[in-house]
Design a protein around this motif. Structure first.
Motif, PDB file in Angstrom:
ATOM      1  N   LEU A   1     -21.932  45.152 -34.295  1.00  0.00           N
ATOM      2  CA  LEU A   1     -21.703  46.455 -33.671  1.00  0.00           C
ATOM      3  C   LEU A   1     -20.213  46.802 -33.692  1.00  0.00           C
ATOM      4  CD1 LEU A   1     -24.110  46.422 -30.571  1.00  0.00           C
ATOM      5  CD2 LEU A   1     -24.249  47.960 -32.524  1.00  0.00           C
ATOM      6  N   ASN A   2     -19.378  45.809 -33.378  1.00  0.00           N
ATOM      7  CA  ASN A   2     -17.937  46.089 -33.364  1.00  0.00           C
ATOM      8  C   ASN A   2     -17.430  46.532 -34.722  1.00  0.00           C
ATOM      9  OD1 ASN A   2     -17.297  45.810 -30.676  1.00  0.00           O
ATOM     10  ND2 ASN A   2     -17.152  43.574 -30.798  1.00  0.00           N
TER      11      ASN A   2
ATOM     12  N   ALA B   1     -14.225  64.481 -26.591  1.00  0.00           N
ATOM     13  CA  ALA B   1     -14.786  63.783 -27.756  1.00  0.00           C
ATOM     14  C   ALA B   1     -14.665  62.275 -27.546  1.00  0.00           C
ATOM     15  CB  ALA B   1     -14.066  64.210 -29.027  1.00  0.00           C
ATOM     16  N   ASN B   2     -13.479  61.826 -27.160  1.00  0.00           N
ATOM     17  CA  ASN B   2     -13.277  60.390 -26.973  1.00  0.00           C
ATOM     18  C   ASN B   2     -14.142  59.813 -25.857  1.00  0.00           C
ATOM     19  OD1 ASN B   2     -11.492  59.704 -29.003  1.00  0.00           O
ATOM     20  ND2 ASN B   2      -9.764  60.589 -27.885  1.00  0.00           N
ATOM     21  N   HIS B   3     -14.340  60.626 -24.821  1.00  0.00           N
ATOM     22  CA  HIS B   3     -15.165  60.184 -23.706  1.00  0.00           C
ATOM     23  C   HIS B   3     -16.596  59.881 -24.197  1.00  0.00           C
ATOM     24  CE1 HIS B   3     -16.982  60.111 -19.745  1.00  0.00           C
ATOM     25  NE2 HIS B   3     -17.879  60.958 -20.190  1.00  0.00           N
ATOM     26  N   LEU B   4     -17.124  60.797 -25.017  1.00  0.00           N
ATOM     27  CA  LEU B   4     -18.491  60.599 -25.530  1.00  0.00           C
ATOM     28  C   LEU B   4     -18.579  59.410 -26.489  1.00  0.00           C
ATOM     29  CD1 LEU B   4     -19.831  64.217 -26.140  1.00  0.00           C
ATOM     30  CD2 LEU B   4     -20.858  62.458 -24.711  1.00  0.00           C
ATOM     31  N   VAL B   5     -17.521  59.226 -27.269  1.00  0.00           N
ATOM     32  CA  VAL B   5     -17.495  58.094 -28.201  1.00  0.00           C
ATOM     33  C   VAL B   5     -17.597  56.786 -27.409  1.00  0.00           C
ATOM     34  CG1 VAL B   5     -16.067  56.842 -29.852  1.00  0.00           C
ATOM     35  CG2 VAL B   5     -16.202  59.330 -29.956  1.00  0.00           C
ATOM     36  N   THR B   6     -16.798  56.692 -26.352  1.00  0.00           N
ATOM     37  CA  THR B   6     -16.821  55.486 -25.516  1.00  0.00           C
ATOM     38  C   THR B   6     -18.197  55.303 -24.888  1.00  0.00           C
ATOM     39  OG1 THR B   6     -14.551  56.037 -24.990  1.00  0.00           O
ATOM     40  CG2 THR B   6     -15.555  54.315 -23.661  1.00  0.00           C
ATOM     41  N   LYS B   7     -18.775  56.433 -24.447  1.00  0.00           N
ATOM     42  CA  LYS B   7     -20.092  56.361 -23.815  1.00  0.00           C
ATOM     43  C   LYS B   7     -21.128  55.788 -24.798  1.00  0.00           C
ATOM     44  CE  LYS B   7     -23.522  59.344 -21.695  1.00  0.00           C
ATOM     45  NZ  LYS B   7     -24.012  60.729 -21.708  1.00  0.00           N
ATOM     46  N   ILE B   8     -21.104  56.285 -26.024  1.00  0.00           N
ATOM     47  CA  ILE B   8     -22.072  55.817 -27.031  1.00  0.00           C
ATOM     48  C   ILE B   8     -21.864  54.324 -27.312  1.00  0.00           C
ATOM     49  CG2 ILE B   8     -22.741  55.993 -29.476  1.00  0.00           C
ATOM     50  CD1 ILE B   8     -22.212  59.013 -29.283  1.00  0.00           C
ATOM     51  N   MET B   9     -20.604  53.920 -27.451  1.00  0.00           N
ATOM     52  CA  MET B   9     -20.337  52.510 -27.767  1.00  0.00           C
ATOM     53  C   MET B   9     -20.781  51.612 -26.611  1.00  0.00           C
ATOM     54  SD  MET B   9     -16.876  52.591 -30.080  1.00  0.00           S
ATOM     55  CE  MET B   9     -15.770  52.893 -28.758  1.00  0.00           C
ATOM     56  N   ASN B  10     -20.464  52.022 -25.385  1.00  0.00           N
ATOM     57  CA  ASN B  10     -20.850  51.201 -24.233  1.00  0.00           C
ATOM     58  C   ASN B  10     -22.362  51.083 -24.095  1.00  0.00           C
ATOM     59  OD1 ASN B  10     -18.241  50.674 -23.569  1.00  0.00           O
ATOM     60  ND2 ASN B  10     -18.088  52.291 -22.004  1.00  0.00           N
ATOM     61  N   ARG B  11     -23.024  52.192 -24.387  1.00  0.00           N
ATOM     62  CA  ARG B  11     -24.485  52.164 -24.262  1.00  0.00           C
ATOM     63  C   ARG B  11     -25.081  51.138 -25.235  1.00  0.00           C
ATOM     64  NH1 ARG B  11     -28.314  57.300 -24.920  1.00  0.00           N
ATOM     65  NH2 ARG B  11     -30.301  56.286 -24.439  1.00  0.00           N
ATOM     66  N   HIS B  12     -24.573  51.122 -26.461  1.00  0.00           N
ATOM     67  CA  HIS B  12     -25.103  50.159 -27.434  1.00  0.00           C
ATOM     68  C   HIS B  12     -24.742  48.720 -27.064  1.00  0.00           C
ATOM     69  CE1 HIS B  12     -25.836  53.826 -29.766  1.00  0.00           C
ATOM     70  NE2 HIS B  12     -26.744  53.111 -30.409  1.00  0.00           N
ATOM     71  N   LYS B  13     -23.543  48.540 -26.519  1.00  0.00           N
ATOM     72  CA  LYS B  13     -23.155  47.178 -26.102  1.00  0.00           C
ATOM     73  C   LYS B  13     -24.080  46.696 -24.995  1.00  0.00           C
ATOM     74  CE  LYS B  13     -18.296  47.735 -26.760  1.00  0.00           C
ATOM     75  NZ  LYS B  13     -17.076  47.986 -26.045  1.00  0.00           N
ATOM     76  N   GLN B  14     -24.352  47.596 -24.047  1.00  0.00           N
ATOM     77  CA  GLN B  14     -25.228  47.222 -22.943  1.00  0.00           C
ATOM     78  C   GLN B  14     -26.630  46.890 -23.450  1.00  0.00           C
ATOM     79  OE1 GLN B  14     -24.116  46.806 -19.729  1.00  0.00           O
ATOM     80  NE2 GLN B  14     -26.146  45.866 -19.488  1.00  0.00           N
ATOM     81  N   LEU B  15     -27.122  47.727 -24.372  1.00  0.00           N
ATOM     82  CA  LEU B  15     -28.464  47.478 -24.932  1.00  0.00           C
ATOM     83  C   LEU B  15     -28.505  46.136 -25.656  1.00  0.00           C
ATOM     84  CD1 LEU B  15     -29.408  51.019 -26.296  1.00  0.00           C
ATOM     85  CD2 LEU B  15     -30.574  49.760 -24.484  1.00  0.00           C
ATOM     86  N   ALA B  16     -27.396  45.799 -26.324  1.00  0.00           N
ATOM     87  CA  ALA B  16     -27.335  44.512 -27.037  1.00  0.00           C
ATOM     88  C   ALA B  16     -27.504  43.380 -26.034  1.00  0.00           C
ATOM     89  CB  ALA B  16     -26.005  44.394 -27.780  1.00  0.00           C
TER      90      ALA B  16
END
Ligand code: ASP
Ligand code: MG
Length: 467
Positions: free
Chosen positions: A95-96, A63-78
């Motif tokens: 976003l934070n 679960a935590n792995h996916l959470v990090t993945k989602i957050m990183n993806r949005h940061k990168q898109l930003a």
């Protein structure tokens, strides 16, 4: 014009795409008042659902792995979608703030090891909650005024039917029109998160998968928009799947009822309740391609031009289903037989796609998703075999083929043309159903016959010549 423009997940799933969307909105906003509705970035809603499964199973790490993945993806898109460093900094701050709430929620759910219908909606609403920030700040980056708003913030109030909520239109209308109209008066573009609202107690609710379309039409009805544009990565509704028939064409105009049928038959994923808010307001919808905006797309209206009332407009095929033929002498004239069969299937969560019973009542045929086949057969065997059912015959790998078009209503001879065309291809028809609305004729063939039948029907009704 007052427009509601909704973007699906693939339209905003890279920095480049978000920039394209923002530029497009900027140009449209010069002449029009616009409200934007966004889906989650593609794949994110699926990942949020996956997180809920991991939590229920106690797989904290996954679960935590996916959470990090989602957050990183949005940061990168930003980073990829915003040029000005000041705007980018502000977006990352926004976003934070949302990430903190997201992580807090997850922490709570992991501690409890449980996800209720209510908390699931809260969790899966984060896809849109995050994506709207990217689009709204991309507009700011181009010098437009914009604000990201969740469904709850814009004023969509729903019942408390989590996962399948419906807006309470009277309250929603007052709130949404107030919020949106005051923003439009200030030339600010609201970027609204699709898919979710909140009930009267403020709990987040969602509309079911694909629900952002429904958000768009709900808002349009509230603000009396002139048009709704549903932007995705296809040019519009098509005469058939272009993977099956190369000559498939984009339909210029269809009616609401035809579009509903096409959506149900999977020609294009549109949320089934999309048209509900429009039945009184009758606002036209355009289905268009974000990446090909020169193409006007398909216009969906309450009452299309008479010229476009052709008999058949579209042939669609739903492949990879299973068929169960239920037989038994004691089914004849026995009230409640069908109810028992369907209740048995409902209890194991099997969705029925198509049914038919011949007037002799000695058999009922049921089509369902192949993935549900084993479960359905087991349930019927355990509960009903040897009682009301004598025999179960199962055919895996069948395709439902449907012809759709309101011009079929009252037109003599459509069925005979359909089945002669199929016969010429030497494909056996396993089952037939026509709803009394006469908007579609649907029948079932083996998967292996699908392609040739679809091609034959596309030719028979000259769909490549439709315009
Ligand atoms: N994000 C939601 C989903 O994937 C809603 C939508 O895309 O319309 O189902
Ligand atoms: Mg989607």
């Amino acid at each position: 014009m007052k427009l509601v423009i909704k973007f699906g997940g693939t339209s905003i799933s890279s920095g480049k795409n978000i920039k394209t969307v923002a530029k497009y909105l900027k140009s449209i906003s010069k002449q029009n008042k616009i409200v934007t509705v966004c889906s989650a970035i593609s794949g994110v809603t699926d990942e949020l659902l996956e997180i809920s499964v991991h939590i229920k199973k106690g797989n904290k790490e996954n679960a935590n792995h996916l959470v990090t993945k989602i957050m990183n993806r949005h940061k990168q898109l930003a980073k990829d979608s915003i040029s000005k460093s000041q705007t980018q900094k502000k977006l990352l701050e926004k976003l934070n703030a949302d990430f903190s709430e997201f992580e807090e929620l997850l922490h709570g759910l992991i501690l409890l090891g449980e996800v209720t219908a209510r908390s699931l909606d809260y969790l899966i609403s984060f896809g849109e909650r995050l994506s709207i920030n990217l689009v709204s700040y991309a507009l700011l980056d181009l010098g437009n005024k914009s604000i990201p708003l969740t469904g709850k913030e814009v004023g969509i109030v729903t019942d408390s039917n989590f996962g399948e909520a419906r807006p309470l239109m009277d309250t929603t209308r007052i709130r949404v029109s107030k919020t949106v109209d005051s923003l439009l008066a200030k030339k600010t573009i609201p970027v609204v998160g699709g898919f979710a609202g909140a009930d009267q107690h403020g709990n987040i609710t969602t509309f079911g998968r694909g629900g952002s379309d429904y958000t768009a039409t709900t808002i349009a009805s509230c603000i009396k928009a002139d048009e709704i544009w549903l932007m995705s990565d296809v040019d519009g509704l098509m005469t058939t799947d272009p993977k099956l028939v190369k000559k498939a064409k984009v339909l210029k105009e269809v009616s609401y009822v035809e579009a509903v049928e096409m959506a149900l038959f999977g020609a294009k994923q549109i949320h089934p309740r999309t048209f509900e808010p429009l039945l009184t307001k009758k606002i036209p919808i355009r289905i268009r391609n974000t990446f090909n905006t020169k193409n006007p797309g398909t216009l969906v209206t309450a009452s299309p031009d008479t010229k476009t009332k052709k008999t058949v407009k579209c042939v669609s095929a739903i492949r990879h289903n299973g068929l169960i033929d239920v037989r038994g002498g004691s089914m004849v004239g026995a009230p409640g037989t069908a109810a028992k069969i369907f209740t048995t299937l409902a209890k194991v969560g099997v969705n029925i796609m198509m049914i038919s019973q011949s007037p002799s009542e000695s058999s009922i045929s049921i089509v369902l998703k192949k993935a549900d086949l084993d479960r359905a057969v087991n349930a019927l065997e355990i509960n009903l075999l040897g009682k009301i059912i004598k025999k179960l015959e199962v055919t895996p790998d069948v395709t439902i083929i449907a012809l759709i078009g309101s011009g079929m209503r009252g037109t003599v001879g459509v069925a005979s043309r359909v089945f002669s065309a199929v016969a010429k291809k030497k494909v056996n028809v396993v089952m037939i159903a026509q709803g009394s609305s006469e908007l579609n004729i649907a029948f079932v063939v083996q998967d292996s016959g699908c392609k040739s039948v679809v091609q034959a029907l596309h030719d028979e009704f000259e769909l490549a010549k439709l315009n």
